[in-house]
Design a protein around this motif. Structure first.
Motif, PDB file in Angstrom:
ATOM      1  N   ASP A   1      70.448  13.988 -12.157  1.00  0.00           N
ATOM      2  CA  ASP A   1      69.649  14.903 -11.334  1.00  0.00           C
ATOM      3  C   ASP A   1      69.168  14.264 -10.036  1.00  0.00           C
ATOM      4  O   ASP A   1      67.973  14.146  -9.779  1.00  0.00           O
ATOM      5  CB  ASP A   1      68.457  15.439 -12.147  1.00  0.00           C
ATOM      6  N   PHE A   2      70.137  13.855  -9.216  1.00  0.00           N
ATOM      7  CA  PHE A   2      69.825  13.462  -7.840  1.00  0.00           C
ATOM      8  C   PHE A   2      71.052  13.804  -7.005  1.00  0.00           C
ATOM      9  O   PHE A   2      72.153  13.326  -7.270  1.00  0.00           O
ATOM     10  CB  PHE A   2      69.518  11.965  -7.724  1.00  0.00           C
ATOM     11  N   ASP A   3      70.868  14.622  -5.982  1.00  0.00           N
ATOM     12  CA  ASP A   3      71.991  15.063  -5.161  1.00  0.00           C
ATOM     13  C   ASP A   3      71.455  15.406  -3.782  1.00  0.00           C
ATOM     14  O   ASP A   3      70.912  16.490  -3.569  1.00  0.00           O
ATOM     15  CB  ASP A   3      72.676  16.283  -5.809  1.00  0.00           C
ATOM     16  N   GLU A   4      71.561  14.456  -2.852  1.00  0.00           N
ATOM     17  CA  GLU A   4      71.000  14.651  -1.524  1.00  0.00           C
ATOM     18  C   GLU A   4      72.031  14.245  -0.463  1.00  0.00           C
ATOM     19  O   GLU A   4      72.717  13.238  -0.613  1.00  0.00           O
ATOM     20  CB  GLU A   4      69.730  13.806  -1.334  1.00  0.00           C
ATOM     21  N   PRO A   5      72.134  15.026   0.647  1.00  0.00           N
ATOM     22  CA  PRO A   5      73.077  14.673   1.715  1.00  0.00           C
ATOM     23  C   PRO A   5      72.462  13.678   2.705  1.00  0.00           C
ATOM     24  O   PRO A   5      71.348  13.894   3.202  1.00  0.00           O
ATOM     25  CB  PRO A   5      73.337  16.029   2.389  1.00  0.00           C
ATOM     26  N   TRP A   6      73.183  12.605   2.980  1.00  0.00           N
ATOM     27  CA  TRP A   6      72.711  11.579   3.919  1.00  0.00           C
ATOM     28  C   TRP A   6      73.846  11.181   4.852  1.00  0.00           C
ATOM     29  O   TRP A   6      75.029  11.273   4.495  1.00  0.00           O
ATOM     30  CB  TRP A   6      72.224  10.328   3.167  1.00  0.00           C
ATOM     31  N   LEU A   7      73.466  10.720   6.027  1.00  0.00           N
ATOM     32  CA  LEU A   7      74.413  10.146   6.981  1.00  0.00           C
ATOM     33  C   LEU A   7      74.145   8.649   7.059  1.00  0.00           C
ATOM     34  O   LEU A   7      73.005   8.226   7.305  1.00  0.00           O
ATOM     35  CB  LEU A   7      74.223  10.786   8.363  1.00  0.00           C
ATOM     36  N   VAL A   8      75.175   7.840   6.826  1.00  0.00           N
ATOM     37  CA  VAL A   8      75.048   6.386   6.897  1.00  0.00           C
ATOM     38  C   VAL A   8      75.701   5.916   8.197  1.00  0.00           C
ATOM     39  O   VAL A   8      76.883   6.188   8.438  1.00  0.00           O
ATOM     40  CB  VAL A   8      75.712   5.713   5.681  1.00  0.00           C
ATOM     41  N   VAL A   9      74.924   5.227   9.015  1.00  0.00           N
ATOM     42  CA  VAL A   9      75.387   4.783  10.333  1.00  0.00           C
ATOM     43  C   VAL A   9      75.281   3.265  10.419  1.00  0.00           C
ATOM     44  O   VAL A   9      74.195   2.703  10.228  1.00  0.00           O
ATOM     45  CB  VAL A   9      74.551   5.427  11.463  1.00  0.00           C
ATOM     46  N   ASP A  10      76.395   2.619  10.700  1.00  0.00           N
ATOM     47  CA  ASP A  10      76.411   1.172  10.934  1.00  0.00           C
ATOM     48  C   ASP A  10      76.681   0.918  12.408  1.00  0.00           C
ATOM     49  O   ASP A  10      77.598   1.518  12.998  1.00  0.00           O
ATOM     50  CB  ASP A  10      77.482   0.505  10.073  1.00  0.00           C
TER      51      ASP A  10
END
Length: 516
Positions: free
Chosen positions: A188-197
């Motif tokens: 029960d964890f489902d979140e949209p994220w953007l990962v930027v390097d």
């Protein structure tokens, strides 16, 4: 990498040659196990995905002889300062203080592509290991005494080999897991994220926070990580209305980074959108096939444990496989792999998820209440917790039946002092099963040696007339746990402890019975 092999049978086949697969191949090679490692890709992915590792993993690298090479691409992970909805500091997550319990900086950041290359290159030092890149798994058929693995090379050639065991390290979308019909339990964890390097220009470094940061702003939760050199990472939560793939566009990325940086301040290295999940395989093995790494679990990245978890899988599994393949233990020993690792992963993921829930709060009123609660927990001031206290011990599996808080914890690794200089304990005493005695106590190693030698256990005395440690790490550990002896497994977890000779005899007898 090794060329294609004409062998028809291997003791172990490793499917997937990412970090978990490469470490599994290294560990099996170090044990002389005939191993085939395959991967459908020929090259390492040239952008960073994992960014954090810890002292347990660095100790594993050291045991394999690659810590010095890895350390060229590693830096300490600074404290992470958490800022509340109004920008106020509400807490810190840091690492434990010196003297470091395992001999290495407890939390580190690293650059994945060169570290992964070190792992792969070291595999070639083992004559028992063959690596075939550009090779895809087609199917696995299991029989009573072996598994048949069907492989397709990128020139179209098909071949079949057999193996005593197969380790599936083929990632989150694991073809092996799907072929076996093994599902994920959703935590029960489902979140949209953007990962930027980014690779930030030297002139712009001063625009950024000096330490890692977590901006718990309900409008846009954001994580900031200080990587090695000029590598910096932002993990930015996306809103439900935002198309996560469209947000990877450089123009959109720079818009999100505008509070800190402008396009002229650095170069985008990677921008990738993810759904952060909390998933654990419903079972970790079927017959002669075992899952490891992302094929078995996925967790949110909030304390940087993703790759560490996969390498723990490999470290836990490979010494057990080696014992079974050598005829030293029955195959039932492998049952402890899932019992230990699944339980550990679920507990750590639950803790990471709780941190994530705090960070991801998007309701301003709830966020204000969260900030007040966290500050109250620190007596009205930001308190500091350590990443190390978030990672749990083992609580089930191959552990002594007599309870002690030490059971399932990592045995410390002090610096040992001798006439020839200082060295870490593992370099002096080796790995494998070890019985560590407190040299200040009454237990006599000479009376113990015969019994432990027959069981393949190396006896080590620290303190007193034994090895001299630099900073009293082990002495304090014995005092804290009220014991004089610790039986330590090859993966450095404490099987059990004893205070006197009768307890020690019972501990050794029990471990011998369970192993053999």
């Amino acid at each position: 990498m090794s060329a294609s092999s004409d062998k028809k049978h291997f003791e172990v086949v490793v499917i997937g040659f990412g970090p978990t697969g490469a470490i599994a191949a290294n560990l099996l090679g170090a044990g002389g196990i005939t191993t085939l490692a395959i991967d459908r890709a020929r090259d390492i992915y040239d952008k960073p995905r994992a960014i954090a590792l810890d002292h347990e993993i660095m100790r594993l690298f050291d045991n394999l002889g690659i810590a010095e090479q890895v350390s060229r691409h590693v830096a300490p992970f600074p404290a992470s300062e958490h800022f509340g909805a109004q920008g106020q500091l509400i807490r810190r997550i840091d690492m434990v203080a010196e003297p470091y319990p395992l001999g290495y900086t407890p939390s580190m950041v690293f650059t994945q592509p060169p570290v992964e290359q070190v792992m792969r290159d070291h595999v070639t030092s083992y004559t028992s290991v063959t690596v075939e890149l550009g090779t895809t798994l087609v199917a696995i058929r299991q029989h009573a005494k072996a598994a048949t693995v069907v492989l397709e090379q990128d020139d179209g050639g098909i071949r079949e080999i057999t193996a005593d065991y197969v380790i599936a390290c083929d990632g989150a979308s694991s073809a092996v897991r799907q072929q076996l019909g093994i599902s994920f339990d959703d935590l029960d964890f489902d979140e949209p994220w953007l990962v930027v390097d980014l690779l930030v220009n030297e002139s712009a470094i001063g625009k950024l926070p000096a330490t890692a940061a977590q901006f718990c702003n309900p409008a846009r939760p954001t994580t900031y990580i200080v990587g090695p050199g000029n590598h910096r990472r932002f993990e930015i939560m996306l809103r439900p209305s935002e198309d996560r793939h469209a947000m990877e566009d450089p123009q959109q990325v720079w818009r999100l980074l505008a509070p800190w940086l402008a396009p002229e301040d650095g170069r985008l290295w990677r921008a990738a959108s993810y759904r952060f999940h909390a998933l654990v395989a419903s079972r970790w093995s079927q017959g002669r096939v075992l899952l490891a790494g992302d094929a078995a679990h996925q967790q949110p990245p909030f304390i940087g444990q993703g790759m560490c978890q996969g390498l723990r899988d490999a470290a836990n599994l490979c010494w057990k496989l080696a014992r079974v393949l050598r005829g030293q233990s029955r195959a039932a020993l492998l049952d402890s792999y899932e019992a230990e690792r699944s339980t550990h992963v679920r507990e750590l993921t639950t803790r990471i998820k709780a941190i994530g829930r705090v960070i991801c709060e998007q309701d301003p009123i709830a966020a204000a209440a969260r900030d007040a609660r966290i500050l109250a927990e620190g007596g009205g001031a930001p308190r500091t917790i350590t990443r190390q206290e978030i990672v749990p011990p083992l609580t089930t599996g191959l552990l002594a039946t007599k309870a002690n808080a030490a059971n399932g914890t990592l045995f410390p690794q002090p610096w040992i002092i001798s006439d020839s200089g200082r060295a870490l304990l593992d370099g002096v005493a080796g790995t494998g099963w070890r019985l560590v005695l407190d040299g200040r106590g009454a237990l006599n190693s000479s009376a113990i040696d015969a019994a432990t030698r027959d069981a393949g256990i190396n006896t080590i005395t620290i303190g007193g007339a034994g090895l001299a440690e630099e900073s009293g790490v082990v002495a304090r550990w014995f005092e804290r746990h009220g014991c004089s002896a610790a039986l330590v497994r090859p993966d450095h977890y404490v099987y059990g402890v004893a205070t006197d000779a009768p307890e020690l005899a019972a501990l050794l007898s029990e471990s011998n019975e369970r192993l053999h």
